[in-house]
Design a protein around this motif. Structure first.
Motif, PDB file in Angstrom:
ATOM      1  N   PRO A 102       0.973  -1.184  -0.126  1.00 48.73           N
ATOM      2  CA  PRO A 102      -0.077  -0.144  -0.054  1.00 48.73           C
ATOM      3  C   PRO A 102       0.823   1.292  -0.042  1.00 48.73           C
ATOM      4  O   PRO A 102       2.120   1.214   0.273  1.00 48.73           O
ATOM      5  CB  PRO A 102      -0.822  -0.199   1.224  1.00 48.73           C
ATOM      6  CG  PRO A 102      -0.709  -1.456   1.859  1.00 48.73           C
ATOM      7  CD  PRO A 102       0.510  -1.975   1.044  1.00 48.73           C
ATOM      8  N   LYS A 116       8.300   2.184   0.525  1.00 52.12           N
ATOM      9  CA  LYS A 116       9.087   1.750  -0.523  1.00 52.12           C
ATOM     10  C   LYS A 116       9.946   2.542  -1.084  1.00 52.12           C
ATOM     11  O   LYS A 116      11.386   2.071  -1.325  1.00 52.12           O
ATOM     12  CB  LYS A 116       7.913   1.393  -1.589  1.00 52.12           C
ATOM     13  CG  LYS A 116       7.033   0.079  -1.031  1.00 52.12           C
ATOM     14  CD  LYS A 116       6.065  -0.248  -2.354  1.00 52.12           C
ATOM     15  CE  LYS A 116       4.994   0.825  -2.777  1.00 52.12           C
ATOM     16  NZ  LYS A 116       4.062   1.083  -1.550  1.00 52.12           N
ATOM     17  N   ASN A 138       1.691  -0.325  -6.111  1.00 51.75           N
ATOM     18  CA  ASN A 138       0.501  -0.445  -5.095  1.00 51.75           C
ATOM     19  C   ASN A 138      -0.344  -1.844  -5.778  1.00 51.75           C
ATOM     20  O   ASN A 138      -1.300  -2.034  -5.053  1.00 51.75           O
ATOM     21  CB  ASN A 138      -0.382   0.621  -4.935  1.00 51.75           C
ATOM     22  CG  ASN A 138       0.484   1.837  -4.653  1.00 51.75           C
ATOM     23  OD1 ASN A 138       1.472   1.720  -3.930  1.00 51.75           O
ATOM     24  ND2 ASN A 138       0.030   2.971  -5.114  1.00 51.75           N
ATOM     25  N   ILE A 152       8.649   3.070  14.541  1.00 55.11           N
ATOM     26  CA  ILE A 152       8.676   4.405  13.735  1.00 55.11           C
ATOM     27  C   ILE A 152       8.307   5.562  14.299  1.00 55.11           C
ATOM     28  O   ILE A 152       9.123   6.460  14.113  1.00 55.11           O
ATOM     29  CB  ILE A 152       7.513   4.009  12.553  1.00 55.11           C
ATOM     30  CG1 ILE A 152       7.899   2.906  11.554  1.00 55.11           C
ATOM     31  CG2 ILE A 152       7.346   5.217  11.730  1.00 55.11           C
ATOM     32  CD1 ILE A 152       6.566   2.432  10.518  1.00 55.11           C
ATOM     33  N   GLY A 180       3.548   3.962   7.773  1.00 60.52           N
ATOM     34  CA  GLY A 180       4.836   4.895   8.095  1.00 60.52           C
ATOM     35  C   GLY A 180       4.398   6.274   7.596  1.00 60.52           C
ATOM     36  O   GLY A 180       4.544   7.363   8.379  1.00 60.52           O
TER      37      GLY A 180
END
Ligand code: ATP
Length: 254
Positions: A59, A64, A161, A193, A221
């Motif tokens: 997602p 990424k 995605n 995170i 994140g």
């Protein structure tokens, strides 16, 4: 000389330790890509082909791009981000040229990580004649195969995605030889995170990160970053009204 639009970007270094959670993904990228480039000579001696490329799927906002930047940092390579939708042009032949150009820049900038973002768009193209998508895909495959044949230190990372839109022929050896899922963070990962994000922000001591991590199921994140930034803005507003300049977080969407 004129700078080309697709050019390598000076990026802030991203270390593996700057990425919260995703230990398994980091390890796969480290072993299958970073390692083979750091020890290229040994791999050559042993006759092992290093991995050419990895497709990251998951997602939006799960890290990424951050992972791709970390691969570039860890291999001391340049970083060339290429948004595939940006390469789609109106005039006949221009989209293929844009793909060729991006790979030319990558080769010229090697060692380089070329990051093909939103890769699925090229497979989902529906133009009137139905040929643009096909032409762009064959140009992309041509460039990937040519790059592989030249054995330049160029690492290909791609992100999507929507993995079900992607043609499986891109997953051939020498093109993208691995596909890795980048999932939204679990509780422990969200906590990690939040801790990383808190290094840059002066949070109130009263903030209970465990509690926030528990209440933020399904947050990525990027969502957590947005949350802390919104809290920061609120603190600034309150500070202007005379309160202390500390940031506290209220999670409203649970
Ligand atoms: P998209 O699919 O929308 O391109 P993406 O998966 O590439 O998203 P990033 O651009 O890497 O997501 O993440 C956006 C921002 O969110 C990052 O710059 C970073 O600040 C934060 N972030 C996301 N995931 C993480 C993580 N695992 N650890 C630390 N920060 C993260």
């Amino acid at each position: 000389a004129l700078r080309e639009k697709n050019d390598v970007k000076k990026i802030d270094p991203v270390r593996w330790s700057d990425i919260g959670g995703l230990d398994d993904v980091k390890q796969i990228l480290d072993e299958s890509v970073v390692w083979t480039y750091k020890h290229a000579d040994a791999f050559r001696r042993l006759g092992i082909q290093p991995s050419k490329g990895v497709l990251l799927f998951g997602p939006p906002g799960t890290g990424k791009t951050l992972l791709a930047k970390a691969v570039a940092t860890e291999t001391f390579a340049n970083f060339l981000p290429v948004s595939i939708p940006d390469l789609i042009k109106g005039e006949v032949g221009e989209s293929e040229k844009a793909i060729a150009n991006a790979f030319r820049v990558a080769a010229r900038s090697s060692p380089c990580v070329i990051f093909l973002d939103e890769l699925e768009t090229v497979f989902g193209l529906r133009d009137e004649s139905g040929t643009l998508g096909k032409k762009m895909i064959s140009q992309l495959f041509l460039e990937l195969d040519a790059l592989n044949a030249r054995q330049l230190p160029v690492i290909i990372l791609a992100a999507t995605n929507n993995p079900e839109m992607i043609d499986r022929t891109i997953l051939r050896p020498g093109r993208l030889d691995r596909i890795v899922y980048v999932r939204p963070p679990l509780y422990e990962e969200r906590l990690h995170i939040l801790q990383l994000l808190s290094v840059r922000t002066r949070f109130s001591n009263e903030i209970d990160f465990d509690d926030i991590a528990r209440k933020t199921e399904n947050y990525t994140g990027a969502d957590l970053k947005a949350l802390t930034q919104r809290a920061g803005l609120l603190a600034l507003k309150r500070c202007k009204e005379g309160a202390s300049a500390e940031v506290s977080i209220l999670v409203s969407r649970i």
